[in-house]
Write a protein that holds these residues in place. Structure first.
Motif, short mmCIF file in Angstrom:
data_model
loop_
_atom_site.label_atom_id
_atom_site.label_comp_id
_atom_site.label_asym_id
_atom_site.label_seq_id
_atom_site.Cartn_x
_atom_site.Cartn_y
_atom_site.Cartn_z
N ARG A 1 67.95 11.37 51.27
CA ARG A 1 68.38 10.35 52.22
C ARG A 1 67.94 9.00 51.66
O ARG A 1 66.77 8.80 51.38
N LEU B 1 59.57 5.08 56.84
CA LEU B 1 60.63 5.94 56.34
C LEU B 1 60.09 6.91 55.29
O LEU B 1 60.48 8.09 55.24
N ALA C 1 58.69 10.09 56.42
CA ALA C 1 59.70 11.10 56.76
C ALA C 1 60.44 11.61 55.53
O ALA C 1 61.44 12.33 55.65
N TRP D 1 61.99 9.85 52.98
CA TRP D 1 63.15 9.10 52.52
C TRP D 1 62.96 8.56 51.09
O TRP D 1 61.83 8.30 50.66
N ARG E 1 58.56 4.20 61.59
CA ARG E 1 58.56 5.51 62.25
C ARG E 1 59.68 5.59 63.28
O ARG E 1 60.35 6.63 63.41
N ALA F 1 63.07 5.79 61.42
CA ALA F 1 63.25 7.14 60.89
C ALA F 1 63.68 8.10 62.00
O ALA F 1 64.55 8.97 61.78
#
Length: 268
Positions: A5, A24, A27, A29, A220, A223
């Protein structure tokens, strides 16, 4: 990279932009950050990688349309996709937060920085990204806006630029909705950036700096928005960091509980 992503965060060398990039990264990314300062960008990339993401940086003068187009096109070409554009780059002139100057006491050049660059840069990046997102049939654009779009904050032209950004969000969403692309305005609250902490100001608009949000909370929340299968139902709207944090059950890195700027400024 399978399942990659890819996000582009403009103005990602410090403050809110860096915080979004780090959030991000937590998570997983792949995050590309843009800005002018190579050393600061490198520091952001290091934080992205340390947080579990994959970071890279591109220097870009966001007042140069050709450089912005090359930036967006380069990210899409290198990664084969662009899932998220965060329009965060900003050009805020120095302001007196204790007693803000009134509009006639400010130089007319504020228009060029706040509207001519700050607002326009968001449009130019979206203009460059739209063909990529439409071709994919998916994607999210997040414009970092402010409660200043509706309540007085900092200066008259700050409000003009942010109100224009929220209207731009609404209209971009209208034109992109049928192509599966979502466009949102994000209202952070007062954010504890390095610049704010270094200023020595204890409160802004009655909000104690000690109670301000962290930059990382913004990432956050972004995301979580990007992962929400129902995010397109929000397209064209303003979303508020503190309210989404409560909705998604997202905590501040330091355990604090953010307060919505709607509450701070008495808005419905």
């Amino acid at each position: 990279m399978s399942g990659e992503r890819v996000a582009l965060v403009t103005g990602g060398s410090k403050g809110v932009g860096q915080g979004i990039a780090v959030g991000l990264a937590e998570a997983g990314w792949t995050v590309v950050v843009s800005g002018r300062d190579e050393d600061r960008l490198a520091a952001t990339v290091a934080r992205i990688d340390a947080a579990g993401g994959h970071g890279s940086a591109r220097t870009c003068r966001h007042e140069d349309d050709a450089e912005v187009a090359a930036l967006v096109g380069g990210v899409a070409a290198e990664h084969g996709r662009l899932d998220l554009l965060v329009n965060n780059v900003w050009a805020g002139p120095p302001m007196n937060h204790v007693r803000p100057d009134r509009f006639w006491e400010r130089p007319l050049s504020d228009w060029d920085s706040l509207v001519g660059l700050g607002l326009r840069a968001h449009f130019v990046a979206a203009h460059a990204a739209a063909p990529v997102l439409v071709a994919q049939g998916s994607g999210l654009v997040v414009n970092v806006s402010s409660v200043g779009a509706r309540a007085y904050l900092h200066s008259t032209l700050y409000g003009v630029a942010k109100a224009g950004l929220d209207k731009m969000t609404e209209d971009l969403a209208h034109e992109l909705s049928s192509d599966g692309v979502t466009v949102l305005s994000l209202w952070p609250g007062l954010v504890r950036t390095e610049q704010l902490l270094a200023s020595g100001v204890e409160s802004i608009a009655g909000v104690p700096v000690a109670d301000a949000e962290t930059p990382e909370l913004q990432g956050r929340v972004v995301a979580a928005l990007a992962a929400d299968p129902a995010v397109h139902e929000r397209t064209g709207t303003v979303v508020v960091t503190a309210e989404l944090a409560a909705e998604y059950g997202i905590a501040e890195p330091d355990g604090g509980v953010p307060v919505s700027p709607r509450v701070m400024f008495g808005l419905a």
